[in-house]
Every structure is written in structure tokens, then in C-alpha cells.
Enzyme design. Sequence first.
Site, PDB file in Angstrom:
ATOM      1  CG  ASP A 288      -1.838  -1.238   1.221  1.00  0.00           C
ATOM      2  OD1 ASP A 288      -2.134  -1.758   0.129  1.00  0.00           O
ATOM      3  OD2 ASP A 288      -2.234  -1.700   2.310  1.00  0.00           O
TER       4      ASP A 288
ATOM      5  CG  HIS B 142      -4.007  -5.135   2.450  1.00  0.00           C
ATOM      6  ND1 HIS B 142      -3.438  -4.175   1.634  1.00  0.00           N
ATOM      7  CD2 HIS B 142      -4.250  -6.204   1.639  1.00  0.00           C
ATOM      8  CE1 HIS B 142      -3.346  -4.643   0.403  1.00  0.00           C
ATOM      9  NE2 HIS B 142      -3.839  -5.864   0.367  1.00  0.00           N
TER      10      HIS B 142
HETATM   11  N1  LIG Z   1      -1.671  -9.058   1.040  1.00  0.00           N
HETATM   12  C1  LIG Z   1      -1.591  -8.515  -0.155  1.00  0.00           C
HETATM   13  O1  LIG Z   1      -1.154  -7.376  -0.299  1.00  0.00           O
HETATM   14  C2  LIG Z   1      -1.997  -9.299  -1.371  1.00  0.00           C
HETATM   15  C3  LIG Z   1      -1.622  -8.873  -2.650  1.00  0.00           C
HETATM   16  C4  LIG Z   1      -2.003  -9.626  -3.744  1.00  0.00           C
HETATM   17  C5  LIG Z   1      -2.747 -10.789  -3.572  1.00  0.00           C
HETATM   18  N2  LIG Z   1      -3.091 -11.165  -2.317  1.00  0.00           N
HETATM   19  C6  LIG Z   1      -3.816 -12.398  -2.074  1.00  0.00           C
HETATM   20  O2  LIG Z   1      -2.946 -13.486  -2.345  1.00  0.00           O
HETATM   21  C7  LIG Z   1      -3.697 -14.631  -2.703  1.00  0.00           C
HETATM   22  C8  LIG Z   1      -3.139 -15.255  -3.975  1.00  0.00           C
HETATM   23  O3  LIG Z   1      -3.367 -14.409  -5.072  1.00  0.00           O
HETATM   24  P1  LIG Z   1      -2.915 -14.868  -6.545  1.00  0.00           P
HETATM   25  O4  LIG Z   1      -3.255 -13.757  -7.447  1.00  0.00           O
HETATM   26  O5  LIG Z   1      -1.528 -15.392  -6.508  1.00  0.00           O
HETATM   27  O6  LIG Z   1      -3.930 -16.084  -6.788  1.00  0.00           O
HETATM   28  P2  LIG Z   1      -3.717 -17.320  -7.795  1.00  0.00           P
HETATM   29  O7  LIG Z   1      -5.042 -17.950  -7.962  1.00  0.00           O
HETATM   30  O8  LIG Z   1      -2.983 -16.881  -9.001  1.00  0.00           O
HETATM   31  O9  LIG Z   1      -2.754 -18.306  -6.982  1.00  0.00           O
HETATM   32  C9  LIG Z   1      -3.149 -18.952  -5.810  1.00  0.00           C
HETATM   33  C10 LIG Z   1      -2.494 -20.325  -5.813  1.00  0.00           C
HETATM   34  O10 LIG Z   1      -2.773 -20.958  -4.552  1.00  0.00           O
HETATM   35  C11 LIG Z   1      -2.857 -22.351  -4.831  1.00  0.00           C
HETATM   36  N3  LIG Z   1      -3.497 -23.041  -3.725  1.00  0.00           N
HETATM   37  C12 LIG Z   1      -4.812 -23.057  -3.382  1.00  0.00           C
HETATM   38  N4  LIG Z   1      -5.005 -23.834  -2.299  1.00  0.00           N
HETATM   39  C13 LIG Z   1      -3.785 -24.300  -1.935  1.00  0.00           C
HETATM   40  C14 LIG Z   1      -3.330 -25.142  -0.884  1.00  0.00           C
HETATM   41  N5  LIG Z   1      -4.165 -25.651   0.017  1.00  0.00           N
HETATM   42  N6  LIG Z   1      -2.016 -25.425  -0.821  1.00  0.00           N
HETATM   43  C15 LIG Z   1      -1.150 -24.916  -1.722  1.00  0.00           C
HETATM   44  N7  LIG Z   1      -1.521 -24.116  -2.734  1.00  0.00           N
HETATM   45  C16 LIG Z   1      -2.829 -23.811  -2.838  1.00  0.00           C
HETATM   46  C17 LIG Z   1      -3.634 -22.420  -6.122  1.00  0.00           C
HETATM   47  O11 LIG Z   1      -3.493 -23.685  -6.771  1.00  0.00           O
HETATM   48  C18 LIG Z   1      -3.026 -21.273  -6.908  1.00  0.00           C
HETATM   49  O12 LIG Z   1      -1.972 -21.694  -7.742  1.00  0.00           O
HETATM   50  C19 LIG Z   1      -5.140 -14.148  -2.798  1.00  0.00           C
HETATM   51  O13 LIG Z   1      -5.837 -14.456  -1.601  1.00  0.00           O
HETATM   52  C20 LIG Z   1      -5.001 -12.659  -2.965  1.00  0.00           C
HETATM   53  O14 LIG Z   1      -6.144 -11.956  -2.538  1.00  0.00           O
HETATM   54  C21 LIG Z   1      -2.739 -10.444  -1.226  1.00  0.00           C
HETATM   55  O1  LIG Z   2      -6.691  -6.174  -4.186  1.00  0.00           O
HETATM   56  C1  LIG Z   2      -6.592  -7.374  -3.901  1.00  0.00           C
HETATM   57  O2  LIG Z   2      -7.588  -8.095  -3.709  1.00  0.00           O
HETATM   58  C2  LIG Z   2      -5.234  -8.026  -3.831  1.00  0.00           C
HETATM   59  C3  LIG Z   2      -4.283  -7.320  -2.942  1.00  0.00           C
HETATM   60  O3  LIG Z   2      -4.752  -7.214  -1.628  1.00  0.00           O
HETATM   61  C4  LIG Z   2      -3.859  -5.984  -3.487  1.00  0.00           C
HETATM   62  O4  LIG Z   2      -3.974  -4.988  -2.776  1.00  0.00           O
HETATM   63  O5  LIG Z   2      -3.386  -5.948  -4.642  1.00  0.00           O
END
Ligand SMILES: NC(=O)c1ccc[n+]([C@@H]2O[C@H](COP(=O)([O-])OP(=O)(O)OC[C@H]3O[C@@H](n4cnc5c(N)ncnc54)[C@H](O)[C@@H]3O)[C@@H](O)[C@H]2O)c1
Ligand SMILES: O=C(O)C[C@H](O)C(=O)O
Length: 308
Positions: free
Chosen positions: A148, A175
Site C-alpha cells: 500500500d 489492508h
Molecule cells: N496481502 C496482499 O497485499 C496481497 C496482494 C495480492 C494478492 N493477495 C492475495 O494473495 C492470494 C493469492 O493471489 P494470486 O493472485 O496469486 O492467486 P492465484 O489464484 O494466481 O494463486 C493462488 C495459488 O494458490 C494455490 N493453492 C490453493 N489452495 C492451496 C493449498 N491448500 N495449498 C497450496 N496451494 C494452494 C492455487 O493452486 C493457486 O496456484 C489471494 O488471496 C489474494 O487476494 C494479497
Molecule cells: O486487491 C486485492 O484483492 C489483492 C491485494 O490485496 C492488493 O492490494 O493488490
Amino acid sequence: MKVTVVGAGAVGASCAEYIAIKDFASEVVILDIKEGFAEGKAMDLMQTASLNGFDTKITGSTNDYSKTAGSDVCVITSGIPRKPGMTREELIGINAGIVKMVSANLIEHSPNTIIIVVSNPMDTMTYLVHKTTNLPKNRIIGMGGALDSARFKYRLAEALGAPISDVDGMVIGGHSDKGMVPLIGKAVRNSVVVSEFLSEERMEQVVQDTKVGGATLTGLLGTSAWYAPGAAVSAMVQAIACDTKKIFPCSALLDGEFGLNDLSIGVPCVLGANGIEKIVEISLTDAEKAKLSESAVGVKATNGLLEL
Ligand SMILES: NC(=O)c1ccc[n+]([C@@H]2O[C@H](COP(=O)([O-])OP(=O)(O)OC[C@H]3O[C@@H](n4cnc5c(N)ncnc54)[C@H](O)[C@@H]3O)[C@@H](O)[C@H]2O)c1
Ligand SMILES: O=C(O)C[C@H](O)C(=O)O
């Protein structure tokens, strides 16, 4: 330094790539539940090593946690991302079960690890790991504020017409679209507060654009963002691996700091070899304090949905 990244999806792969490119870790293990997926991502990334000039060994694993044994840092990105129009909080139903299971498996094989939680709703997922594992609180860190704040600096630079290297600023609080607290009154361009350059209206626009940064990208991409999230995690892993003592806003378990208790929320933290080495209780104005307290109410409401 051995790092495990659980989830070989968009954020996990981006995070592994940035860690490798920075070349500070000896080994990165990517683990995913989807058969062959992590192995494929690891092989593809390894084939960039000679091009990008790194020696980090990247391997993949389909749900075999023995390959993660002895990890110094584990990053949890497993779970579903939001789609346009959704809030992060709506992901809790599926992601809580995944994060709980994944963190237990990681700790079984790496009892001394530091865990960085990325899966959303991140502050609540971080609190869940605190509540369901016996790791000391300095070793469970949520990633949100680093991302952020990077978005805040992007928006500040845009408004100021300045290079990003000339601006600094920090976002604390939850967040979430509503809960983020960009500290606009403390943001600077080369040591000069930005109110010297920007009108009240322009500063408010920067704040609003920052708060919906994730939602804006989700609308454009059809799923949530990955480059800046991956870079933010890799910067935090590097601070731990290289014991830099840099300050990042991290989701930390609070026990009276900032007048808050029994929740994990974004506050400034010194990161080093021991994870969160210090929560830095910066002074906040009454308005900033009120916003942080309001944000805490929102995070606690989401925490209340957990089945603990
Ligand atoms: N905190 C932050 O700032 C932030 C930023 C971006 C994304 N996110 C979060 O991160 C997460 C992932 O986002 P993404 O875009 O990479 O999603 P994505 O769908 O591209 O990847 C998620 C992966 O997790 C795997 N997965 C699901 N269950 C699993 C398990 N039990 N064990 C192992 N692997 C498993 C899936 O197969 C998939 O490959 C989401 O919840 C998203 O909201 C958070
Ligand atoms: O926006 C989202 O859901 C993913 C992540 O928390 C972000 O801020 O990019």
C-alpha cells in the site's frame, strides 16, 4: 537462507522471481496443491537464471511439505484472489481453511521459520495464524502496508510530477479498501511535506486513489495484482534475510501498541533476522489515531467471522 513460497499462482511466482533476481537466498521452494504447477513454475524460473544472472536454486513441489523442511522464511500466498466488484473480506470463507492448514504444515517441517502471510483478507489471515499456531508473535508477519505504501508513493509522485525516488510516505491500518490509513500529513518530497506542493483536494485524491489501489487493478486485470505484491514480499524477505532493520508497515499482533489489542493490523515495524524486531510507535495526530481506531474496528469485525 532457504525460502518457501506456498502458492505458485500469480503472486507466489512473482515473489519467487523477485527473490531470485535479487540473489540473496540460496534456495527457494515453491509449493502448490495443483499437480505439477509449482514444478513447472520453478523450472521456467530456473531457465531465466543465466539470463537474469542469479544463482538461487528454485525447486517446485506438489503439496510435499518435506521439501520445505528447514525454511528460514515461509510466504503464504495460497488461496483465491478477488474478482472485480468483490471485497477482500469476501474471500475469508475459502482462504481461512487453506491458510490454517498450510501454516500448520509449514511449521511441522520448519519449526523455527518466520511466516509472511499474503492471502486475503490478509490482516485476518495473519491473526488466524497467530491464534492457531504457537510461533512467537515476532515470527508471524502480514504483508499489506509495504504494498500500500508503494502504491501511495506512486500516486504521490504522479500528483507531484516528481520521480518516485524523491518521495516517501507510509500507509498504516488494515489492508482493505476502507481501512487503509495513508499518512498524507507525514508524506514528503525530499524532506519537504507534500502539503507545501499540493492542494488539500489533490492530497485527498492521492489518499482515495491509494486506498482503492488493489480494487482499481482488479477492475483492469480481471483478477488481483501480482507484480507489486510480489515485489513487496520480496523486499520484506530481503530485510529479514540480510538483517537490514528497515522499517516496513506490517500487519503485527498488537498488545497495547497504539492503544489497540488482540488484532493484527498494519503498523510500522523494524524487520530483521528475528522477523518483527520492534513495533515503532510513531506519534499520530488525533485525526490519524481516529482513522487507525476505525480501521481496527473493521479488522476486528472480519476477525469475528473466523471459527477459532
Ligand atoms: N496481502 C496482499 O497485499 C496481497 C496482494 C495480492 C494478492 N493477495 C492475495 O494473495 C492470494 C493469492 O493471489 P494470486 O493472485 O496469486 O492467486 P492465484 O489464484 O494466481 O494463486 C493462488 C495459488 O494458490 C494455490 N493453492 C490453493 N489452495 C492451496 C493449498 N491448500 N495449498 C497450496 N496451494 C494452494 C492455487 O493452486 C493457486 O496456484 C489471494 O488471496 C489474494 O487476494 C494479497
Ligand atoms: O486487491 C486485492 O484483492 C489483492 C491485494 O490485496 C492488493 O492490494 O493488490
